[in-house]
Design an enzyme around this catalytic site. Structure first.
Site, PDB file in Angstrom:
ATOM      1  N   LYS A   9       0.830  -1.202   0.000  1.00 31.13           N
ATOM      2  CA  LYS A   9       0.000   0.000   0.000  1.00 31.13           C
ATOM      3  C   LYS A   9       0.874   1.266   0.000  1.00 31.13           C
ATOM      4  O   LYS A   9       2.092   1.189   0.221  1.00 31.13           O
ATOM      5  CB  LYS A   9      -0.928  -0.042   1.220  1.00 31.13           C
ATOM      6  N   TYR A  49     -12.310  -2.111  -3.608  1.00 35.08           N
ATOM      7  CA  TYR A  49     -12.814  -2.317  -2.248  1.00 35.08           C
ATOM      8  C   TYR A  49     -14.343  -2.266  -2.191  1.00 35.08           C
ATOM      9  O   TYR A  49     -14.909  -1.968  -1.126  1.00 35.08           O
ATOM     10  CB  TYR A  49     -12.212  -1.290  -1.298  1.00 35.08           C
ATOM     11  N   ASN A 112      -1.827   0.031   7.099  1.00 33.74           N
ATOM     12  CA  ASN A 112      -1.303  -1.273   7.528  1.00 33.74           C
ATOM     13  C   ASN A 112      -0.492  -1.988   6.455  1.00 33.74           C
ATOM     14  O   ASN A 112      -0.416  -3.203   6.419  1.00 33.74           O
ATOM     15  CB  ASN A 112      -2.436  -2.142   8.079  1.00 33.74           C
ATOM     16  N   HIS A 115      -2.015  -5.452   1.527  1.00 34.92           N
ATOM     17  CA  HIS A 115      -3.291  -6.124   1.273  1.00 34.92           C
ATOM     18  C   HIS A 115      -2.983  -7.543   0.823  1.00 34.92           C
ATOM     19  O   HIS A 115      -1.969  -7.779   0.164  1.00 34.92           O
ATOM     20  CB  HIS A 115      -4.073  -5.416   0.160  1.00 34.92           C
ATOM     21  N   GLU A 126      -9.624 -10.144  -7.699  1.00 35.95           N
ATOM     22  CA  GLU A 126      -8.606  -9.105  -7.523  1.00 35.95           C
ATOM     23  C   GLU A 126      -7.475  -9.240  -8.544  1.00 35.95           C
ATOM     24  O   GLU A 126      -6.976  -8.232  -9.054  1.00 35.95           O
ATOM     25  CB  GLU A 126      -8.071  -9.160  -6.087  1.00 35.95           C
TER      26      GLU A 126
HETATM   27  N1  UDP Z   1      -9.633  -0.760   7.555  1.00 37.32           N
HETATM   28  C1  UDP Z   1      -9.760   0.424   8.267  1.00 37.32           C
HETATM   29  N2  UDP Z   1     -10.478   0.415   9.436  1.00 37.32           N
HETATM   30  C2  UDP Z   1     -11.056  -0.712   9.932  1.00 37.32           C
HETATM   31  C3  UDP Z   1     -10.933  -1.910   9.204  1.00 37.32           C
HETATM   32  C4  UDP Z   1     -10.213  -1.900   8.024  1.00 37.32           C
HETATM   33  O1  UDP Z   1      -9.250   1.453   7.840  1.00 37.32           O
HETATM   34  O2  UDP Z   1     -11.683  -0.665  11.004  1.00 37.32           O
HETATM   35  C5  UDP Z   1      -8.887  -0.754   6.292  1.00 37.32           C
HETATM   36  C6  UDP Z   1      -7.504  -1.392   6.430  1.00 37.32           C
HETATM   37  O3  UDP Z   1      -6.597  -0.698   5.577  1.00 37.32           O
HETATM   38  C7  UDP Z   1      -7.756  -2.798   5.931  1.00 37.32           C
HETATM   39  C8  UDP Z   1      -8.778  -2.538   4.812  1.00 37.32           C
HETATM   40  O4  UDP Z   1      -9.606  -1.501   5.323  1.00 37.32           O
HETATM   41  O5  UDP Z   1      -6.570  -3.418   5.485  1.00 37.32           O
HETATM   42  C9  UDP Z   1      -9.633  -3.718   4.426  1.00 37.32           C
HETATM   43  O6  UDP Z   1     -10.249  -4.247   5.583  1.00 37.32           O
HETATM   44  P1  UDP Z   1     -10.292  -5.824   5.818  1.00 37.32           P
HETATM   45  O7  UDP Z   1     -11.236  -6.065   6.954  1.00 37.32           O
HETATM   46  O8  UDP Z   1     -10.591  -6.518   4.531  1.00 37.32           O
HETATM   47  O9  UDP Z   1      -8.809  -6.159   6.322  1.00 37.32           O
HETATM   48  P2  UDP Z   1      -7.616  -6.965   5.614  1.00 37.32           P
HETATM   49  O10 UDP Z   1      -8.223  -8.030   4.754  1.00 37.32           O
HETATM   50  O11 UDP Z   1      -6.830  -5.955   4.817  1.00 37.32           O
HETATM   51  O12 UDP Z   1      -6.814  -7.526   6.745  1.00 37.32           O
HETATM   52 MG    MG Z   2      -9.701  -7.922   3.332  1.00 37.35          MG
END
Ligand code: UDP
Ligand code: MG
Length: 137
Positions: A9, A49, A112, A115, A126
């Site tokens: 990211k 997303y 974080n 992805h 994706e």
């Molecule tokens: N995210 C966020 N706040 C939250 C949860 C998720 O900003 O409370 C963002 C974060 O960058 C995350 C992305 O949204 O990686 C997608 O969320 P997901 O639950 O799919 O997490 P991931 O699969 O990336 O672990």
């Molecule tokens: Mg996810």
């Protein structure tokens, strides 16, 4: 042989750890089958997303994902979907296991670093969203 999709990211690119992320995947036995940089448009990030469109953090997430260039990765190997997720660590770095990418480098649940696809169906969507047939090796 399984394929998954990953992103370094914008915060990962900013922190100069593209190579570190790719190296962790490679050292775990996975192969890079596609790689390119991109700076997403708002529409591209929203489409990627789309499953999160109704979540409260969607707007911030899209803004973060378009805040700078990122690296799109097609990763291949046995059990790659689950394996890459394990290397990434939990979404919130506070919950991430020691030695994971997010534990070592992520600032917050929003920023974080990486992805990774979470299932075969999302991986297929994706990969096709970002890599055409000529970009997959
Ligand atoms: N995210 C966020 N706040 C939250 C949860 C998720 O900003 O409370 C963002 C974060 O960058 C995350 C992305 O949204 O990686 C997608 O969320 P997901 O639950 O799919 O997490 P991931 O699969 O990336 O672990
Ligand atoms: Mg996810």
């Amino acid at each position: 042989m399984e394929r998954t999709f990953s992103i370094v990211k914008p915060d990962g690119v900013q922190k100069n750890i593209i190579g570190e992320v790719v190296s962790r995947y490679e050292k775990a036995g996975y192969r890079v089958a596609g790689i390119k940089m991109a700076h997403l448009t708002k529409a591209q990030a929203e489409g990627f997303y789309a499953v999160h469109a109704k979540r409260p953090f969607f707007g911030e997430l899209v803004n973060f994902m378009i805040s700078g260039p990122l690296v799109l990765l097609l990763i291949e190997g046995e059990g790659a979907i689950k394996g890459v997720r394990e290397l990434m660590g939990a979404t919130d770095p506070k919950d991430a296991d020691e030695g994971t990418i997010r534990k070592d480098f992520a600032d917050s649940i929003e920023s974080n670093i990486v992805h990774g696809s979470d299932a075969p169906e999302t991986a297929a969507f994706e990969i096709a969203y970002f890599f055409n047939a000529l970009e997959q090796f």
